[in-house]
Write a protein that holds these residues in place. Sequence first.
Motif, PDB file in Angstrom:
ATOM      1  N   THR A   1      50.345  54.088  31.216  1.00 55.68           N
ATOM      2  CA  THR A   1      51.054  53.977  32.498  1.00 55.68           C
ATOM      3  C   THR A   1      50.315  52.964  33.384  1.00 55.68           C
ATOM      4  OG1 THR A   1      49.749  55.528  33.844  1.00 55.68           O
ATOM      5  CG2 THR A   1      51.408  56.482  32.374  1.00 55.68           C
ATOM      6  N   ASP A   2      50.898  52.730  34.577  1.00 57.11           N
ATOM      7  CA  ASP A   2      50.232  51.878  35.563  1.00 57.11           C
ATOM      8  C   ASP A   2      49.627  52.727  36.672  1.00 57.11           C
ATOM      9  OD1 ASP A   2      49.937  49.245  35.136  1.00 57.11           O
ATOM     10  OD2 ASP A   2      51.676  48.592  36.309  1.00 57.11           O
ATOM     11  N   GLU A   3      49.577  54.027  36.421  1.00 60.60           N
ATOM     12  CA  GLU A   3      49.132  54.977  37.440  1.00 60.60           C
ATOM     13  C   GLU A   3      47.609  55.010  37.565  1.00 60.60           C
ATOM     14  OE1 GLU A   3      49.988  59.398  37.455  1.00 60.60           O
ATOM     15  OE2 GLU A   3      51.747  58.526  36.462  1.00 60.60           O
ATOM     16  N   ALA A   4      47.124  54.815  38.777  1.00 62.45           N
ATOM     17  CA  ALA A   4      45.683  54.838  39.008  1.00 62.45           C
ATOM     18  C   ALA A   4      45.086  56.161  38.528  1.00 62.45           C
ATOM     19  CB  ALA A   4      45.412  54.676  40.495  1.00 62.45           C
TER      20      ALA A   4
ATOM     21  N   LEU B   1      40.401  49.724  24.915  1.00 57.59           N
ATOM     22  CA  LEU B   1      40.485  50.995  25.625  1.00 57.59           C
ATOM     23  C   LEU B   1      41.702  51.052  26.546  1.00 57.59           C
ATOM     24  CD1 LEU B   1      36.713  51.276  26.666  1.00 57.59           C
ATOM     25  CD2 LEU B   1      37.830  52.379  24.738  1.00 57.59           C
ATOM     26  N   PRO B   2      42.710  51.870  26.206  1.00 59.71           N
ATOM     27  CA  PRO B   2      43.923  51.946  27.033  1.00 59.71           C
ATOM     28  C   PRO B   2      43.671  52.449  28.461  1.00 59.71           C
ATOM     29  CG  PRO B   2      44.222  53.084  24.932  1.00 59.71           C
ATOM     30  CD  PRO B   2      42.805  52.671  24.980  1.00 59.71           C
ATOM     31  N   VAL B   3      42.513  53.090  28.693  1.00 65.47           N
ATOM     32  CA  VAL B   3      42.233  53.579  30.055  1.00 65.47           C
ATOM     33  C   VAL B   3      41.967  52.407  31.016  1.00 65.47           C
ATOM     34  CG1 VAL B   3      39.723  53.853  29.765  1.00 65.47           C
ATOM     35  CG2 VAL B   3      40.935  55.349  31.352  1.00 65.47           C
ATOM     36  N   VAL B   4      41.645  51.234  30.469  1.00 61.49           N
ATOM     37  CA  VAL B   4      41.370  50.075  31.332  1.00 61.49           C
ATOM     38  C   VAL B   4      42.640  49.253  31.486  1.00 61.49           C
ATOM     39  CG1 VAL B   4      39.978  48.009  31.681  1.00 61.49           C
ATOM     40  CG2 VAL B   4      38.973  50.002  30.547  1.00 61.49           C
ATOM     41  N   ARG B   5      43.086  49.113  32.728  1.00 61.13           N
ATOM     42  CA  ARG B   5      44.290  48.297  32.986  1.00 61.13           C
ATOM     43  C   ARG B   5      43.927  46.824  33.111  1.00 61.13           C
ATOM     44  NH1 ARG B   5      46.802  46.385  37.728  1.00 61.13           N
ATOM     45  NH2 ARG B   5      49.044  46.117  37.487  1.00 61.13           N
ATOM     46  N   GLU B   6      42.772  46.565  33.737  1.00 58.30           N
ATOM     47  CA  GLU B   6      42.417  45.165  33.996  1.00 58.30           C
ATOM     48  C   GLU B   6      40.924  45.050  34.270  1.00 58.30           C
ATOM     49  OE1 GLU B   6      44.202  41.617  36.809  1.00 58.30           O
ATOM     50  OE2 GLU B   6      43.852  43.547  37.763  1.00 58.30           O
ATOM     51  N   VAL B   7      40.332  43.964  33.772  1.00 60.21           N
ATOM     52  CA  VAL B   7      38.960  43.587  34.172  1.00 60.21           C
ATOM     53  C   VAL B   7      39.119  42.286  34.928  1.00 60.21           C
ATOM     54  CG1 VAL B   7      36.659  42.927  33.392  1.00 60.21           C
ATOM     55  CG2 VAL B   7      37.948  44.650  32.120  1.00 60.21           C
ATOM     56  N   ARG B   8      38.695  42.262  36.189  1.00 63.28           N
ATOM     57  CA  ARG B   8      38.946  41.082  37.011  1.00 63.28           C
ATOM     58  C   ARG B   8      37.703  40.740  37.824  1.00 63.28           C
ATOM     59  NH1 ARG B   8      42.712  45.115  39.514  1.00 63.28           N
ATOM     60  NH2 ARG B   8      41.452  46.207  41.037  1.00 63.28           N
ATOM     61  N   GLY B   9      37.761  39.598  38.472  1.00 65.08           N
ATOM     62  CA  GLY B   9      36.660  39.232  39.351  1.00 65.08           C
ATOM     63  C   GLY B   9      36.131  37.864  39.036  1.00 65.08           C
TER      64      GLY B   9
END
Length: 427
Positions: free
Chosen positions: A366-369, A344-352
């Motif tokens: 993009t990197d735009e929130a 999914l391109p809408v997800v930039r990162e899954v972290r934690g």
Amino acid sequence: MTDLHARHKAVLPDWLALYYKDPLEITHGEGRHVWDADGRKYLDFFGGILTTMTAHALPEVTKAVTEQAGRILHSSTLYLNRPMVELAERIAQLSGIPDARVFFTTSGTEANDTALLLATTYRRSNQILAMRNSYHGRSFSAIGVTGNRGWSPTSLSPLQTLYVHGGVRTRGPYAHLGDAEFIAACVEDLKDLLGHTRPPAALIAEPIQGVGGFTSPPDGLYAAFRDVLHQQGALWIADEVQTGWGRTGDHFWGWQAHAASGPPDILTFAKGIGNGMSIGGVVARAEIMNCLDANSISTFGGTQITMAAGLANLTYLVEHDLQGNARRVGGLLIERLRAVAAQLPVVREVRGRGLMIGVELVRPGTDEADPDAAAAVLEAAREGGLLIGKGGGHNTSVLRVAPPLTLTVAEAEEGATILDRALRSVQ
Ligand SMILES: Cc1ncc(COP(=O)(O)O)c(C=O)c1O
């Protein structure tokens, strides 16, 4: 608009934001589930902002609270209070801080406010270092160390605060560097800053930024900062309000990811320890805690009813190895969410880490929130029967997943499936 929503708006502050277009009234809970006023059941992956730490209506906590309520609710700190001494002993021992003293408050804000009072008095300096993108509470002093524009209603402050770089690994000028280089660059920046300013009282930092969207630096950054600060005598305050009690899975405290070599000078805690009862607190070495030369009390801090809840909750947490559960089930959940996100391109990162997982959304390509996407996923997840939270720096575009630490594998699977669908629906 429901009648209750209208009454809420009429009598409560405008800045007390509610989740959802059609806000939810939660009437009861059990385990990892809550029910709304219409009787609809939800899987709760936010626990009232990481506060229902073990489970809703945990029988052990309910029993302790009920029994204590039948004896005495409160007597004030003017009298000996057995549950308060017992909980302080256990927290002092768990904190890793030598010769530790514990002071109980009723919130994380008040805990950080106390830590700032201690550090500034001990060091005779009102200069504080805080992290960009931080959140430490809502009081005048806590707002003064909050590096998150969305939660800074005033720039007036009793403190002189300088914001340090490093709390956000994957954004900002050093994001392209490897972990070791990232740490080295942040340390150089800190040294440069210290060369231009008067000696600070302390650095206050969340090991993983909560409100900021579950962002963190590479492991080891805060130990490297501490070494530089200690050369000047400045203190390290670890704000463990969200990261404490094993939530991060790998460690009991968030600071342990940074400093196997030793604990912070001051540690603050709140949220989960009371499982919904209002407990906050500060732990510090005796010489720091005892530096105040006037009386100080918190009328409701450490009151018997909250301490009874805290003791029962902590006992349950330790006896059932909920830190281990956070590591195991959180590990599965984050892997599952990463697999979803990869498509999914809408997800930039899954972290934690453990059961503290952030899913950052951006405008695809993009990197735009993308705060609108985050709001839409929150709504879609609710429709699917899952409650999650939101956070993030300039824009709230990070989904926050932080279920009670008793989460089962089946519930993790179920929640991930609902979130998967919700993310796809806004794609
Ligand atoms: C890291 C951190 N510190 C402090 C606070 C303030 O705690 P409280 O809301 O209990 O005053 C919060 C609340 O979200 C927090 O996340």
